[in-house]
Design a protein around this motif. Structure first.
Motif, PDB file in Angstrom:
ATOM      1  N   PRO A 187       0.807  -1.276   0.202  1.00 57.34           N
ATOM      2  CA  PRO A 187      -0.070  -0.154  -0.078  1.00 57.34           C
ATOM      3  C   PRO A 187       1.027   1.279  -0.172  1.00 57.34           C
ATOM      4  O   PRO A 187       0.633   2.004  -0.725  1.00 57.34           O
ATOM      5  N   ALA A 188       1.812   1.268   0.787  1.00 59.02           N
ATOM      6  CA  ALA A 188       2.905   2.426   0.800  1.00 59.02           C
ATOM      7  C   ALA A 188       3.754   2.722  -0.627  1.00 59.02           C
ATOM      8  O   ALA A 188       3.464   3.785  -0.860  1.00 59.02           O
ATOM      9  N   VAL A 189       4.001   1.821  -1.285  1.00 59.13           N
ATOM     10  CA  VAL A 189       4.577   2.002  -2.680  1.00 59.13           C
ATOM     11  C   VAL A 189       3.542   2.320  -3.571  1.00 59.13           C
ATOM     12  O   VAL A 189       4.046   3.121  -4.493  1.00 59.13           O
ATOM     13  N   ASP A 190       2.585   1.570  -3.557  1.00 58.33           N
ATOM     14  CA  ASP A 190       1.625   1.998  -4.540  1.00 58.33           C
ATOM     15  C   ASP A 190       0.847   3.176  -4.633  1.00 58.33           C
ATOM     16  O   ASP A 190       0.296   3.706  -5.604  1.00 58.33           O
ATOM     17  N   SER A 191       0.944   3.868  -3.243  1.00 58.26           N
ATOM     18  CA  SER A 191       0.386   5.047  -3.276  1.00 58.26           C
ATOM     19  C   SER A 191       1.309   6.121  -3.285  1.00 58.26           C
ATOM     20  O   SER A 191       0.883   7.486  -3.219  1.00 58.26           O
ATOM     21  N   GLY A 192       2.508   5.670  -3.495  1.00 61.16           N
ATOM     22  CA  GLY A 192       3.507   6.735  -3.635  1.00 61.16           C
ATOM     23  C   GLY A 192       4.176   7.490  -2.299  1.00 61.16           C
ATOM     24  O   GLY A 192       4.807   8.242  -2.451  1.00 61.16           O
ATOM     25  N   GLU A 193       3.944   6.723  -1.182  1.00 64.16           N
ATOM     26  CA  GLU A 193       4.129   7.123   0.018  1.00 64.16           C
ATOM     27  C   GLU A 193       5.655   7.069   0.488  1.00 64.16           C
ATOM     28  O   GLU A 193       5.950   6.130   1.015  1.00 64.16           O
ATOM     29  N   SER A 194       6.545   7.636  -0.292  1.00 64.03           N
ATOM     30  CA  SER A 194       8.023   7.445  -0.251  1.00 64.03           C
ATOM     31  C   SER A 194       8.509   7.347   1.232  1.00 64.03           C
ATOM     32  O   SER A 194       9.296   6.729   1.663  1.00 64.03           O
ATOM     33  N   THR A 195       8.119   8.284   2.137  1.00 66.45           N
ATOM     34  CA  THR A 195       8.566   8.154   3.410  1.00 66.45           C
ATOM     35  C   THR A 195       8.034   7.156   4.163  1.00 66.45           C
ATOM     36  O   THR A 195       8.873   6.451   4.910  1.00 66.45           O
ATOM     37  N   ALA A 196       6.940   6.748   4.176  1.00 65.60           N
ATOM     38  CA  ALA A 196       6.482   5.576   4.570  1.00 65.60           C
ATOM     39  C   ALA A 196       7.196   4.240   4.189  1.00 65.60           C
ATOM     40  O   ALA A 196       7.495   3.389   4.798  1.00 65.60           O
ATOM     41  N   VAL A 197       7.590   4.203   2.905  1.00 64.14           N
ATOM     42  CA  VAL A 197       8.247   3.025   2.215  1.00 64.14           C
ATOM     43  C   VAL A 197       9.599   2.884   3.024  1.00 64.14           C
ATOM     44  O   VAL A 197      10.034   2.046   3.550  1.00 64.14           O
TER      45      VAL A 197
END
Length: 164
Positions: free
Chosen positions: A33-43
């Motif tokens: 979910p983090a990488v698919d939503s573009g949440e780079s900081t979360a990834v």
């Protein structure tokens, strides 16, 4: 140790193991979910500061490089076109403050022409973790495409083979 004290000690160990497994599974399941939503900081935040993501296309060292991968043109095109990074249930081995997870993952991409989805790649994954200040973090994730080469089979085998 009394029977009650022994029982409480064993129960405490079992609860700790269950909590550790749940936290590790939550880290692994957060990746897609983090990488698919573009949440780079979360990834990137799943990894230690000096953690490594070793993909068969190259190694990303440290959170900054992992964040940059999420912002890269190829990855942004996956997001824009519709994609899902699906990570299968892991086989977990925990040894004190370190752990290893072995699993499969798939990259599923949307095809706008057919309005369907196709599996773009399937990989063998080895996740290595360390508990740092009471929190589990990825120290190394190694992915290898499952395409007949030995490298993917070696990852999968090492994750489920009993140690001598």
């Amino acid at each position: 140790m009394t029977d009650t004290a022994d029982l409480l000690f064993r129960l405490e160990q079992r609860v700790q193991l269950l909590e550790d497994k749940l936290e590790l599974m939550n880290i692994i399941s957060a990746y897609g979910p983090a990488v698919d939503s573009g949440e780079s900081t979360a990834v990137a935040g799943l990894w230690t500061e000096d953690g490594v993501y070793d993909v068969d296309t190259g190694c990303l060292s440290g959170r900054a490089e992992i964040e940059a991968m999420v912002h890269s043109a190829p990855h942004q095109s996956y997001i824009a076109g519709g994609c899902g990074h699906l990570v299968g249930p892991p086989h977990l081995e925990i040894d004190g403050d370190t752990a290893v997870a072995t699993c499969h993952s798939q990259l599923v991409k949307h095809d706008p022409e057919t309005r369907s989805y196709h599996v773009a790649r399937i990989t063998a994954n080895r996740w290595e973790f360390a508990r740092i200040d009471g929190r589990w973090m990825v120290t190394l994730r190694t992915n290898r495409i499952i395409d007949g080469r030995d490298s993917a089979r070696e990852i999968l085998s090492a994750g489920v083979t009993a140690k001598a």
